[in-house]
Design a protein around this motif. Structure first.
Motif, mmCIF file in Angstrom:
data_model
loop_
_atom_site.group_PDB
_atom_site.id
_atom_site.type_symbol
_atom_site.label_atom_id
_atom_site.label_comp_id
_atom_site.label_asym_id
_atom_site.label_seq_id
_atom_site.Cartn_x
_atom_site.Cartn_y
_atom_site.Cartn_z
ATOM 1 N N LYS C 140 41.338 33.322 64.473
ATOM 2 C CA LYS C 140 41.305 33.324 63.011
ATOM 3 C C LYS C 140 41.168 34.749 62.481
ATOM 4 C CE LYS C 140 39.379 28.703 62.159
ATOM 5 N NZ LYS C 140 38.265 27.946 61.547
ATOM 6 N N ALA C 141 42.274 35.308 62.060
ATOM 7 C CA ALA C 141 42.213 36.613 61.402
ATOM 8 C C ALA C 141 42.167 36.371 59.904
ATOM 9 C CB ALA C 141 43.444 37.434 61.771
ATOM 10 N N PRO C 142 41.230 37.009 59.206
ATOM 11 C CA PRO C 142 41.173 36.805 57.755
ATOM 12 C C PRO C 142 42.552 37.007 57.152
ATOM 13 C CG PRO C 142 39.309 38.128 58.477
ATOM 14 C CD PRO C 142 40.206 37.931 59.681
ATOM 15 N N ASN C 143 42.873 36.175 56.186
ATOM 16 C CA ASN C 143 44.177 36.181 55.547
ATOM 17 C C ASN C 143 44.337 37.430 54.676
ATOM 18 O OD1 ASN C 143 46.445 35.654 54.150
ATOM 19 N ND2 ASN C 143 45.828 33.599 53.491
ATOM 20 N N PRO C 144 45.298 38.325 54.972
ATOM 21 C CA PRO C 144 45.403 39.571 54.191
ATOM 22 C C PRO C 144 45.747 39.307 52.724
ATOM 23 C CG PRO C 144 47.244 39.324 55.737
ATOM 24 C CD PRO C 144 46.276 38.232 56.053
ATOM 25 N N ALA C 145 46.376 38.172 52.453
ATOM 26 C CA ALA C 145 46.737 37.866 51.058
ATOM 27 C C ALA C 145 45.520 37.918 50.154
ATOM 28 C CB ALA C 145 47.385 36.479 50.991
ATOM 29 N N ILE C 146 44.361 37.599 50.702
ATOM 30 C CA ILE C 146 43.173 37.550 49.868
ATOM 31 C C ILE C 146 42.780 38.928 49.352
ATOM 32 C CG2 ILE C 146 40.673 37.267 50.121
ATOM 33 C CD1 ILE C 146 41.214 34.535 51.227
ATOM 34 N N TRP C 147 43.093 39.960 50.118
ATOM 35 C CA TRP C 147 42.737 41.298 49.642
ATOM 36 C C TRP C 147 43.674 41.807 48.555
ATOM 37 C CZ3 TRP C 147 38.711 44.509 49.779
ATOM 38 C CH2 TRP C 147 37.637 44.108 50.588
ATOM 39 N N SER C 148 44.858 41.251 48.489
ATOM 40 C CA SER C 148 45.737 41.701 47.395
ATOM 41 C C SER C 148 45.381 40.975 46.104
ATOM 42 C CB SER C 148 47.201 41.442 47.759
ATOM 43 O OG SER C 148 47.400 40.048 47.905
ATOM 44 N N LYS C 149 44.842 39.818 46.221
ATOM 45 C CA LYS C 149 44.650 38.969 45.044
ATOM 46 C C LYS C 149 43.185 38.679 44.734
ATOM 47 C CE LYS C 149 45.735 34.206 43.747
ATOM 48 N NZ LYS C 149 44.452 33.656 44.156
ATOM 49 N N GLY C 150 42.386 38.543 45.754
ATOM 50 C CA GLY C 150 40.980 38.245 45.530
ATOM 51 C C GLY C 150 40.757 36.765 45.271
ATOM 52 N N LEU C 151 39.546 36.334 45.469
ATOM 53 C CA LEU C 151 39.196 34.928 45.248
ATOM 54 C C LEU C 151 38.956 34.671 43.767
ATOM 55 C CD1 LEU C 151 36.596 34.223 48.074
ATOM 56 C CD2 LEU C 151 38.960 33.384 47.970
ATOM 57 N N LYS C 152 39.328 33.483 43.342
ATOM 58 C CA LYS C 152 38.982 33.000 42.002
ATOM 59 C C LYS C 152 37.844 31.985 42.154
ATOM 60 C CE LYS C 152 42.647 31.727 39.574
ATOM 61 N NZ LYS C 152 43.970 31.035 39.433
ATOM 62 N N LEU C 153 36.720 32.244 41.534
ATOM 63 C CA LEU C 153 35.576 31.337 41.633
ATOM 64 C C LEU C 153 35.457 30.497 40.360
ATOM 65 C CD1 LEU C 153 32.709 33.621 43.038
ATOM 66 C CD2 LEU C 153 34.548 32.475 44.288
ATOM 67 N N LEU C 154 34.925 29.303 40.527
ATOM 68 C CA LEU C 154 34.469 28.531 39.372
ATOM 69 C C LEU C 154 32.990 28.250 39.597
ATOM 70 C CD1 LEU C 154 35.425 26.774 36.779
ATOM 71 C CD2 LEU C 154 34.816 24.883 38.281
ATOM 72 N N THR C 155 32.185 28.431 38.565
ATOM 73 C CA THR C 155 30.788 28.057 38.705
ATOM 74 C C THR C 155 30.687 26.542 38.600
ATOM 75 O OG1 THR C 155 30.211 30.103 37.609
ATOM 76 C CG2 THR C 155 28.451 28.529 37.940
ATOM 77 N N SER C 156 30.212 25.942 39.665
ATOM 78 C CA SER C 156 30.117 24.484 39.728
ATOM 79 C C SER C 156 28.893 23.994 38.967
ATOM 80 C CB SER C 156 29.991 24.060 41.191
ATOM 81 O OG SER C 156 29.695 22.687 41.277
ATOM 82 N N THR C 157 28.942 22.748 38.541
ATOM 83 C CA THR C 157 27.740 22.143 37.959
ATOM 84 C C THR C 157 26.797 21.626 39.052
ATOM 85 O OG1 THR C 157 28.746 19.966 37.829
ATOM 86 C CG2 THR C 157 29.031 21.419 35.931
ATOM 87 N N ILE C 158 27.266 21.608 40.300
ATOM 88 C CA ILE C 158 26.381 21.220 41.415
ATOM 89 C C ILE C 158 25.455 22.388 41.712
ATOM 90 C CG2 ILE C 158 26.299 20.505 43.838
ATOM 91 C CD1 ILE C 158 27.720 18.401 42.331
ATOM 92 N N ARG C 159 24.162 22.096 41.752
ATOM 93 C CA ARG C 159 23.167 23.149 41.968
ATOM 94 C C ARG C 159 22.709 23.239 43.424
ATOM 95 N NH1 ARG C 159 20.506 24.572 37.029
ATOM 96 N NH2 ARG C 159 22.185 24.585 35.504
ATOM 97 N N CYS C 160 22.319 24.420 43.827
ATOM 98 C CA CYS C 160 21.654 24.583 45.127
ATOM 99 C C CYS C 160 20.323 23.832 45.086
ATOM 100 C CB CYS C 160 21.439 26.057 45.410
ATOM 101 S SG CYS C 160 22.993 26.915 45.731
ATOM 102 N N SER C 161 19.929 23.309 46.206
ATOM 103 C CA SER C 161 18.772 22.413 46.239
ATOM 104 C C SER C 161 17.470 23.159 46.510
ATOM 105 C CB SER C 161 18.977 21.354 47.320
ATOM 106 O OG SER C 161 19.253 21.951 48.556
ATOM 107 N N THR C 162 16.384 22.577 46.020
ATOM 108 C CA THR C 162 15.051 23.045 46.379
ATOM 109 C C THR C 162 14.731 22.560 47.802
ATOM 110 O OG1 THR C 162 14.244 21.063 45.254
ATOM 111 C CG2 THR C 162 14.083 23.134 44.051
ATOM 112 N N PRO C 163 13.786 23.235 48.471
ATOM 113 C CA PRO C 163 13.534 22.859 49.871
ATOM 114 C C PRO C 163 12.857 21.501 50.018
ATOM 115 C CG PRO C 163 12.053 24.624 49.169
ATOM 116 C CD PRO C 163 13.044 24.439 48.072
ATOM 117 N N ASP C 164 12.337 20.929 48.963
ATOM 118 C CA ASP C 164 11.783 19.577 49.085
ATOM 119 C C ASP C 164 12.877 18.516 48.948
ATOM 120 O OD1 ASP C 164 12.197 20.021 46.436
ATOM 121 O OD2 ASP C 164 10.266 19.287 45.764
#
Lengths: 304, 304, 304, 304, 304, 304
Positions: C140-164
């Motif tokens: 698995k070599a990282p895909n070079p296309a990603i460096w020309s374009k970069g990732l597009k993120l969306l902030t999800s409404t799913i939250r990271c969980s507390t440890p309990d």
């Protein structure tokens, strides 16, 4: 961004008569381009005010008592002394529609702020005198395009607030958090933002209340974290009387994605269908049957 | 309520020159009584804008780069395109003080909103054109009465918000929750509201940042739930350099009641002593020694 | 959905050699199409297991001690007795890469579950015997296309969980909440989901850790609500040594939108640039200078 | 740990016929020892799937429509396209029981995952094709020992999740948090874990729903933070019809400790009595009268 | 329950001299059986008081200034006016130990309440006069049995409180929530309760502070949700000076289960080893090396 | 502070007969000045007990079964074995009123603690023997001054607790958090504290339950975060039967400020009017009509 507004939850059909409406500002009428408030106004500097949106239908202000009650209750809660009786206020609104020779299809926004201040700071003790009252009446027919296509919602990461931060029952001029939620929706090509409550249940849209239809039942949130909507209450009442079961409950995004139909309610649009949420089609991705039915019932109600 | 304003955290000595100041509105100067914005302005209808308070000392705008950075960063975060470079904006501010022939002791409030809208609704896509820029410059010397008596705080039940509801780092026009906190304080005879964070630790005042002194150390909250204050940062820096330990920590009301001294910071007042909280005297109930010292150091700094 | 994977945070360049890799399953090697586990496996039925992703660089497993420590610590925390010493486990991994004649550019996923159960229920007491160990090694070599374009993120409404609720430090097989977050991103045309912590501060991406660059400083969340990433720790260490200040702090979405640069880190991709979040360009909307620099430093480190 | 399973909430009487059952895997039948899925299966690597437990009584699948509805609704919510109609799926289940010549007393677990992936990563876009469908049918008669002794619960420190972290309505393969809760119970000699909701009210057990009896009334949690149980709903309905008042309410551990009786419900066990919680006897420490009554009513119902 | 007390975190070796100690009650000395307070005392009726536990070592009260500071600060925070200067109070304590002819190995509990009330209600305005001061001095040598076996902890479902509910920094007479946590531990055969903070991170034990050792580092919670312990602070200081790294951090139960060692600290026991938590052995299930080392260092310190 | 007590929610008319009442202490009767408990009592040292307030009306203990049930349920929940049957306990109470020759207008406080301990520590295993039972009977007629003026409330920043911190249903001796809330009210000149729940909705007063009247409806909180009040339940029942709608709902401070009337309920005062909250008059700032009506109904009920 103006051209995208066709699919806003707040969109309306363009109407050239609006160019020449007269706006009520503290008892005076001015052409819309001259209607202004001081830069020292508490509304401008601080969002320190409350407002109502109302509709004029066949010469009558729809649900006027509920609107006026909510306005006075909101003003009392932030300690703005209006200086007019409720009846006097209603007369000022009618005066405005009459001044504009409006009889039907008008939408009125009444804005009430703490008035001009000695200096633009946060402290209400610096208010100089009476509150500012502005009444804008415009012709606004809901945009028919929305019924062919439906609204696309995005669930925002901005949450509805608890009452110890900001009481959502207050129809205030401090709306920037809702605008931020809407901006998230607009930025990914959606029309209105759906918002969760502090625990992650579905609560409200940024400027409208939200309903889903599941197996013929109408579901909406409990009222704790959504707007104290007058149209919302009427829709609930009419649905119970004429269609079937309404549940004011906590429900989740997963239950929303798998709903049969969805719609939003507001003074301006009445019932507006929702056809996609977070990029996923709701039901068949078209305005639903139950949505159309309750919309028709509501229209019949307001024109009767 | 006006006569109580002497002991506001935002109070200042009356100055007759303020009656004739010229206000900057979108590049034009108008007498203060004529300075106005449209009732369709997004600031008026929705609190949709950001602002800065700045001081002119000896002909110079104090910490102007930090203020302008914060303004542009805030505008970017709510997607208002200012249309001026940072340097151009600084020139507009100086133009305003020069127009008023001000050279020292002036306080400037720059207000930037999303501008006039097609109709007074929440949707930013209805903004018609450029933002509204208002610059108000007034003579404001901190009220000396406050140093003899100190501020009386009440801890409000209104909490500072989490960033998923409203990011406190944003210096916005939507200030009604802070006004409600302050109203609670005023209603029981206090001057400014102290506010807790969502977990119940001490966070901020309604218009200023809050500090306590315990055994010679300076304590203030961590920055997560208080204003991103420029004066606050400077005080922390100066105290570390010239006095002693500063701890940016979570602390409780009990630790606040038993503090040796307390004060608030803001652009207008610099350092303002607090002498009672929730009806309890802090320390001896008089402005404290460390408070006076850091206030002197700060004054020396701004006049140097 | 397969063709969109080019811009996944987990994308890699296609490599035909992967079609014929041999997979390690409980000590045996099988062709990938035949590598299987029982339908009674606790991993399949319940997500009851822990895993590691590792890279083989120049014949060596990168950071192998950290990976093995995390694996054994995770297994202990969910009370799976591995039955092999750490050294023995490392030998099994090398055995797998050697069996496949791999010497460089390989990515290994080691999966460890509670093993086959008497019946597919939740109760761990029904596990029949030893755990299941699967080792998949692929080129698995990282895909070079990603460096020309970069990732597009969306902030999800799913939250990271507390440890309990669920301790994010645990690299588990129960990943459906992260998949749901990613689905929200994919559905509106984005590549990876950004996630907030329970208070609304920025925490993590769904499969990678998240960093921003502001005024030359590197900011990342505190570790309380993000993955216990080995690449993350290395990036922090290298940045401190070779570039400048790193702040492990609570920061907000607004501070993220106005960041100069952003990137994510993970075992597979190392450093991957982010160019837009929630439909808004970050910085100039291109992979940033500091991102490129730390990526180069990291690459140099792993190949040295 | 195997010998302790007699008192699991999921225990059942041993039945030698289970050794030779045929398992359905993607339309094929295999002996249980050969029933397997790829190590690249999304269920195995990620817990990326949903499942149902069902009972075959007198040749009929109990409440089959509710189970199939929940399965399809869950699959839709995580965007797995099943590829079979509901009727087709029901036929596949009956095909499995027929293949095994089962007519009564069987418990079926249907597992549906996102299928085989190109590589074992989190991204659903790497799924290669159709989902994986596994149907395991086994003879499972509830273990009579449990009625003489009752279950011992421990209240776990692991909390039920809010829907913005993980929607408990989803019957998923990502079950590790529940297994961790159960491990806490097992480690101190208990049989099943009781779990609280995020606010500290009693919510659910780790694999069953929880009820108490107080003064003849049946109390259970509101549904917001417990499993969307089909047996639970039936018990509530039957109790209302045949016994008395049911309250779906928020209640506390203290109210649980002082309850007259307690029991759990699930597909496999129906009604299972609870006799101690956190080392304290509930009521007289024996299965209660009301518990026995509703259990009898339920048994009568399912056999009618 | 008395015989189980050997393994309480508060256990001590039996000492017959304690039968005849004289107890200080408001300036008078009485035999222990006659030492009493009014049933109208605010401490008895309401838990309305603060207390300190102290040790007499070689004729000196250990850390007496810190104890007295904490006592006076607590009294001030609940607005009890002690009526004695700090020095006077210290003299009363020594008077008590002298009266009992104690020179070493004594543990003193000083209890200070709002005093006798006009009627047993909650309102502090009904207090009749001066506060009640009770000083109990007893011989208490830590029970050696604990070092051979170590404490067994259970993590309670009772959470440490936020400061807007109850400020844990206050060493109060209202201890029932801690007793409830301890009861949960006792009921399943454990000795002391471990408690989580509101977010689910490890915070405190019910009567002691909690530490773990991981890879030679000492970890303890941040102070926000645990007792403001004087022994805790000293252990942190000594460890930093003489052993190595101390991290005051948020950590999880999983990190606790996999710790190398664990111990608790308190005035009475100093350092007490923990050997199991939630039924799981910590490290090898025996008092650890680092625990023994810091205990020795602490003993050396207090006897020097 | 004693003279302010006239306007406490717990105030009562002075009555010289109270000077000579005999107090029940563990079966013995003593003059009030001699009624005492050991300083080793768990109630005094730790607030480790539960209590009831009851009224004697026309020779009968009002709602005695409800009070005794709550007492025994509370004792069971904290594992205090009372050692008397419920009937025996009721006889002890009547014995106390008879001993004092009381027939009407008496208020009884029964206090039950874990009894004398071997040493004043937190661990319940150190309790030596039977619990302590104290019964104080006094003549307490509600203070008529309160009906002319009404109570002034302040909303405290102290919040009602979640049941995982402290279950408010438990009528315990650990009352310091409520005393702290009340101190905040007293310090700014108010009489009783209003308290919010963890989400910011209105919950309870510090020693009474809270009601508002809006448009003729009676609103009170849901019971999750307020006292399990016997008077509260009776008022709700009587209002429903004789006046109109009662809503047990979540409501906000804003809705409270704009209420028509407000009152509190408790055993001692029955219904007590509230005339101001946070410095704001409720309704007309006088005891309201509906308040008076339900108070009359309640009085009629208790005297019938």
């Amino acid at each position: 961004m103006q051209d995208q507004t066709k699919y806003s939850a707040q969109s309306y059909a363009a109407d050239p008569r609006n160019d020449s409406v007269k706006v009520y500002v503290n008892g005076e009428f001015c052409p819309r381009n001259e209607a202004s408030v001081s830069v020292f106004d508490a509304g401008f500097a601080l969002g320190d005010g409350v407002w109502e949106g109302m509709r004029l239908i066949n010469g009558k202000l729809l649900a006027i008592d509920e609107h006026i009650d909510r306005l006075y209750s909101g003003a009392a809660s932030i300690q703005i002394n209006i200086g007019l009786s409720k009846d006097e206020m209603i007369r000022e609104i009618y005066k405005t529609t009459e001044k504009n020779d409006m009889h039907d299809g008008a939408h009125i926004r009444l804005m009430l702020t703490r008035g001009t201040k000695k200096t633009p700071n946060q402290d209400p003790r610096f208010a100089l005198g009476p509150p500012t009252i502005v009444i804008v009446a415009e012709y606004k027919a809901p945009n028919p395009a929305i019924w062919s296509k439906g609204l696309k919602l995005l669930t925002s990461t901005i949450r509805c607030s608890t009452p110890d931060v900001f009481d959502l029952r207050l129809n205030s001029h401090s709306r920037l958090n809702f605008i931020q939620a809407l901006l998230q929706a607009i930025n990914v090509g959606c029309d209105e933002a759906l918002m969760l409550d502090p625990r992650g249940f579905v609560a409200s849209c940024n400027s409208t209340n939200f309903f889903i239809v599941r197996k013929g039942e109408l579901w909406t949130s409990t009222g704790l974290y959504n707007f104290n909507g007058i149209t919302r209450k009427k829709i609930i009442k009419l649905f119970k009387e004429k269609v079937g079961t309404v549940r004011e409950v906590d429900f989740t995004l997963a239950e929303t994605y798998s709903a049969d139909e969805a719609f939003v309610t507001g003074t301006l649009g009445g019932v507006t269908p929702v056809t996609s949420i977070d990029g996923r089609a709701i039901g068949k991705g078209l305005p639903g049957k139950v949505t159309t039915k309750i919309s028709d019932i509501y229209k019949e109600f307001i024109y009767s």
